[in-house]
Design a protein around this motif. Structure first.
Motif, PDB file in Angstrom:
ATOM      1  N   HIS A   1      66.824  84.432 -23.512  1.00 15.03           N
ATOM      2  CA  HIS A   1      67.018  85.424 -24.554  1.00 15.03           C
ATOM      3  C   HIS A   1      65.653  85.815 -25.087  1.00 15.03           C
ATOM      4  O   HIS A   1      64.820  84.957 -25.314  1.00 15.03           O
ATOM      5  CB  HIS A   1      67.882  84.830 -25.671  1.00 15.03           C
ATOM      6  CG  HIS A   1      68.058  85.766 -26.811  1.00 15.03           C
ATOM      7  ND1 HIS A   1      69.049  86.721 -26.825  1.00 15.03           N
ATOM      8  CD2 HIS A   1      67.348  85.923 -27.944  1.00 15.03           C
ATOM      9  CE1 HIS A   1      68.928  87.426 -27.940  1.00 15.03           C
ATOM     10  NE2 HIS A   1      67.913  86.963 -28.645  1.00 15.03           N
TER      11      HIS A   1
ATOM     12  N   GLU B   1      71.318  92.208 -20.160  1.00 12.84           N
ATOM     13  CA  GLU B   1      72.132  92.779 -21.229  1.00 12.84           C
ATOM     14  C   GLU B   1      71.205  93.044 -22.395  1.00 12.84           C
ATOM     15  O   GLU B   1      70.515  92.126 -22.844  1.00 12.84           O
ATOM     16  CB  GLU B   1      73.180  91.780 -21.709  1.00 12.84           C
ATOM     17  CG  GLU B   1      74.266  91.450 -20.734  1.00 12.84           C
ATOM     18  CD  GLU B   1      75.074  90.278 -21.260  1.00 12.84           C
ATOM     19  OE1 GLU B   1      76.202  90.485 -21.698  1.00 12.84           O
ATOM     20  OE2 GLU B   1      74.531  89.160 -21.257  1.00 12.84           O
ATOM     21  N   ARG B   2      71.201  94.278 -22.877  1.00 13.98           N
ATOM     22  CA  ARG B   2      70.327  94.593 -24.007  1.00 13.98           C
ATOM     23  C   ARG B   2      71.144  95.241 -25.110  1.00 13.98           C
ATOM     24  O   ARG B   2      71.978  96.116 -24.848  1.00 13.98           O
ATOM     25  CB  ARG B   2      69.222  95.561 -23.577  1.00 13.98           C
ATOM     26  CG  ARG B   2      68.256  95.923 -24.691  1.00 13.98           C
ATOM     27  CD  ARG B   2      67.290  97.007 -24.261  1.00 13.98           C
ATOM     28  NE  ARG B   2      67.943  98.286 -24.095  1.00 13.98           N
ATOM     29  CZ  ARG B   2      68.161  99.161 -25.080  1.00 13.98           C
ATOM     30  NH1 ARG B   2      67.758  98.917 -26.308  1.00 13.98           N
ATOM     31  NH2 ARG B   2      68.768 100.303 -24.837  1.00 13.98           N
ATOM     32  N   PHE B   3      70.907  94.803 -26.334  1.00 13.25           N
ATOM     33  CA  PHE B   3      71.455  95.484 -27.491  1.00 13.25           C
ATOM     34  C   PHE B   3      70.317  95.596 -28.490  1.00 13.25           C
ATOM     35  O   PHE B   3      69.761  94.577 -28.920  1.00 13.25           O
ATOM     36  CB  PHE B   3      72.651  94.723 -28.078  1.00 13.25           C
ATOM     37  CG  PHE B   3      73.262  95.450 -29.238  1.00 13.25           C
ATOM     38  CD1 PHE B   3      73.927  96.658 -29.037  1.00 13.25           C
ATOM     39  CD2 PHE B   3      73.142  94.959 -30.522  1.00 13.25           C
ATOM     40  CE1 PHE B   3      74.462  97.347 -30.113  1.00 13.25           C
ATOM     41  CE2 PHE B   3      73.682  95.650 -31.595  1.00 13.25           C
ATOM     42  CZ  PHE B   3      74.342  96.849 -31.405  1.00 13.25           C
TER      43      PHE B   3
ATOM     44  N   HIS C   1      67.381  93.084 -28.658  1.00 15.57           N
ATOM     45  CA  HIS C   1      67.808  91.776 -28.145  1.00 15.57           C
ATOM     46  C   HIS C   1      68.211  91.865 -26.689  1.00 15.57           C
ATOM     47  O   HIS C   1      69.028  92.706 -26.321  1.00 15.57           O
ATOM     48  CB  HIS C   1      68.960  91.236 -28.975  1.00 15.57           C
ATOM     49  CG  HIS C   1      68.567  91.001 -30.392  1.00 15.57           C
ATOM     50  ND1 HIS C   1      67.896  89.878 -30.781  1.00 15.57           N
ATOM     51  CD2 HIS C   1      68.690  91.788 -31.478  1.00 15.57           C
ATOM     52  CE1 HIS C   1      67.631  89.968 -32.076  1.00 15.57           C
ATOM     53  NE2 HIS C   1      68.097  91.114 -32.527  1.00 15.57           N
TER      54      HIS C   1
ATOM     55  N   ASN D   1      69.367  89.614 -23.149  1.00 13.83           N
ATOM     56  CA  ASN D   1      69.722  88.408 -22.406  1.00 13.83           C
ATOM     57  C   ASN D   1      69.420  88.703 -20.948  1.00 13.83           C
ATOM     58  O   ASN D   1      69.995  89.609 -20.359  1.00 13.83           O
ATOM     59  CB  ASN D   1      71.217  88.097 -22.538  1.00 13.83           C
ATOM     60  CG  ASN D   1      71.574  87.533 -23.894  1.00 13.83           C
ATOM     61  OD1 ASN D   1      70.699  87.116 -24.654  1.00 13.83           O
ATOM     62  ND2 ASN D   1      72.857  87.518 -24.196  1.00 13.83           N
TER      63      ASN D   1
HETATM   64  C1  LIG Z   1      73.285  87.156 -25.532  1.00 17.97           C
HETATM   65  O1  LIG Z   1      74.060  85.982 -25.360  1.00 17.97           O
HETATM   66  C2  LIG Z   1      74.522  85.434 -26.580  1.00 17.97           C
HETATM   67  C3  LIG Z   1      75.217  84.119 -26.238  1.00 17.97           C
HETATM   68  O2  LIG Z   1      76.146  84.279 -25.211  1.00 17.97           O
HETATM   69  C4  LIG Z   1      75.454  86.431 -27.263  1.00 17.97           C
HETATM   70  O3  LIG Z   1      75.914  85.898 -28.481  1.00 17.97           O
HETATM   71  C5  LIG Z   1      74.691  87.726 -27.507  1.00 17.97           C
HETATM   72  O4  LIG Z   1      75.578  88.689 -28.050  1.00 17.97           O
HETATM   73  C6  LIG Z   1      74.109  88.239 -26.208  1.00 17.97           C
HETATM   74  N1  LIG Z   1      73.248  89.384 -26.479  1.00 17.97           N
HETATM   75  C7  LIG Z   1      73.314  90.509 -25.799  1.00 17.97           C
HETATM   76  C8  LIG Z   1      72.323  91.544 -26.130  1.00 17.97           C
HETATM   77  O5  LIG Z   1      74.154  90.700 -24.931  1.00 17.97           O
END
Ligand SMILES: *[C@@H]1O[C@H](CO)[C@@H](O)[C@H](O)[C@H]1NC(C)=O
Ligand SMILES: *[C@@H]1O[C@H](CO)[C@@H](O)[C@H](O)[C@H]1NC(C)=O
Length: 261
Positions: A175, A159-161, A164, A166
Motif C-alpha cells: 500500500h 487499485e487506486r483511489f 491511495h 494498493n
Molecule cells: C487497499 O486495501 C485495503 C485492505 O484490503 C482496503 O481497505 C483499501 O480500501 C484498498 N484501497 C484501495 C485504493 O483499493
C-alpha cells in the motif's frame, strides 16, 4: 475427519464429517489457479478404518491472451482527448522470460504518468498525480516481486483511489500514497500495453518492450484483449500479434482410502 489442504501459498484446515455419510462442503474465500494440490490428513475417526472421498469443483475460467514479441504494443485510445479518473483498477496476468519490459504506460500533459514495468525481473510501478518536477520529489516508484522472468504466470493488480494505491503481485500487496497535488490521474489520448511507442515515429519505442504473454488485461472494467480480438476501433495494435482464447473448466475427483493401522 480433519484434512489439511495446502495449495502452495494457501493453507487451510478443513473439518470433515464424523459419521459415515454426511457431506461437508467448504467454499474457498478466493479463487485459486493451481497445478498441484497437496492433501495432508491430520486425524481420522477414533474407531479406525479411515477413508476420504473428496471432490474439488472448479469454475469456468475465461482467458484472453495476447502474445507480445518484443516489437508489439496494444494501444487503448480514449474517446475524449484526455481522461481524468479518481479511481482506477488495472489487473492482468503475464508470463515472460525477459527481465525488462513495459507492461502498462500512460501519461498526460499535466505531468501525470502511470508506468508498470519489469526491471531486472521485478515489477516497478511509477505513479505521479499532477507533480510537474518529475525528477525531484514527485516521482513515486514501488517495487514488488523478484525473478518474475521465470516463464511462469504472475498476477498483478493496481487499485487506486485518490492518492491511495494498493499494488498487488501474486497475492502480496503493497500500500502506498502517491505524490503530487492532485487526486485525479490525467492521461492523454491513450494507454499503451507492452511498450511505449514514440509519437510520430512508427516502430520506435521508449524503454524496452515487453516480450511474453499477457492474459485477462482489464483496465477499469474494459477487457482490452477481448476488444482487440473483436477489432474494436478504440484498440490499435502496433505490429500485429497473436490473440487467442482458452476456456478451462476443471472438476477434480479424489477418492482415497487410508491404510488402517
Ligand atoms: C487497499 O486495501 C485495503 C485492505 O484490503 C482496503 O481497505 C483499501 O480500501 C484498498 N484501497 C484501495 C485504493 O483499493
Ligand atoms: C474466442 O471466443 C469468442 C467468444 O468469446 C468466439 O466467438 C471465438 O470464436 C473464440 N475464438 C477462438 C479462436 O476460439
Amino acid at each position: 475427519m480433519c484434512v489439511f489442504v495446502c495449495l502452495c501459498i494457501y493453507l487451510q484446515i478443513f473439518i470433515g464429517n464424523s459419521d459415515t455419510d454426511t457431506v461437508v462442503q467448504h467454499k474457498l474465500p478466493h479463487s485459486i489457479r493451481t497445478r498441484y494440490m497437496r492433501l495432508l490428513p491430520l486425524e481420522g475417526s477414533p474407531k479406525g478404518g479411515m477413508g476420504l472421498r473428496l471432490e474439488v469443483y472448479g469454475c469456468t475460467y475465461k482467458s484472453d491472451v495476447a502474445d507480445f514479441d518484443g516489437r508489439s504494443a496494444l494501444l487503448y485510445r480514449f474517446n475524449q482527448k484526455s481522461t481524468s479518473t479518481v479511481k482506477d483498477v488495472i489487473s492482468l496476468r503475464f508470463r515472460s522470460h525477459q527481465a525488462e519490459g513495459v507492461l502498462v504506460h500512460g501519461e498526460g500533459q499535466r505531468g501525470d504518468f502511470l508506468t508498470l514495468e519489469l526491471q531486472r525481473g521485478r515489477l516497478i510501478l511509477h505513479l505521479n498525480l499532477g507533480e510537474r518536477k518529475r525528477r525531484s520529489t514527485g516521482r513515486s516508484s514501488v517495487m514488488l516481486g523478484s525473478l518474475l522472468d521465470d516463464h511462469h504466470w504472475h498476477s498483478v493488480q493496481i487499485e487506486r483511489f485518490n492518492k491511495h494505491v494498493n499494488f498487488t503481485v501474486d497475492g502480496h500487496t503493497q500500500h502506498f500514497r502517491s505524490p503530487g497535488q492532485e487526486d485525479t490521474l490525467e492521461i492523454d489520448y491513450e494507454l499503451s500495453f507492452g511498450g511505449i511507442p514514440l509519437p510520430g515515429k512508427p516502430g520506435t519505442f521508449l524503454h524496452e518492450n515487453f516480450h511474453g504473454c499477457i492474459e485477462n488485461l482489464n483496465y477499469n472494467g474494459v477487457n482490452v484483449i477481448d476488444m482487440a480480438k473483436r477489432r474494436k476501433p478504440q484498440i490499435y495494435t502496433v505490429v500485429s500479434m497473436n490473440l487467442y482464447n482458452s476456456t478451462v473448466c476443471n472438476i477434480l475427483h479424489v477418492d482415497y482410502t487410508f491404510k488402517t493401522i
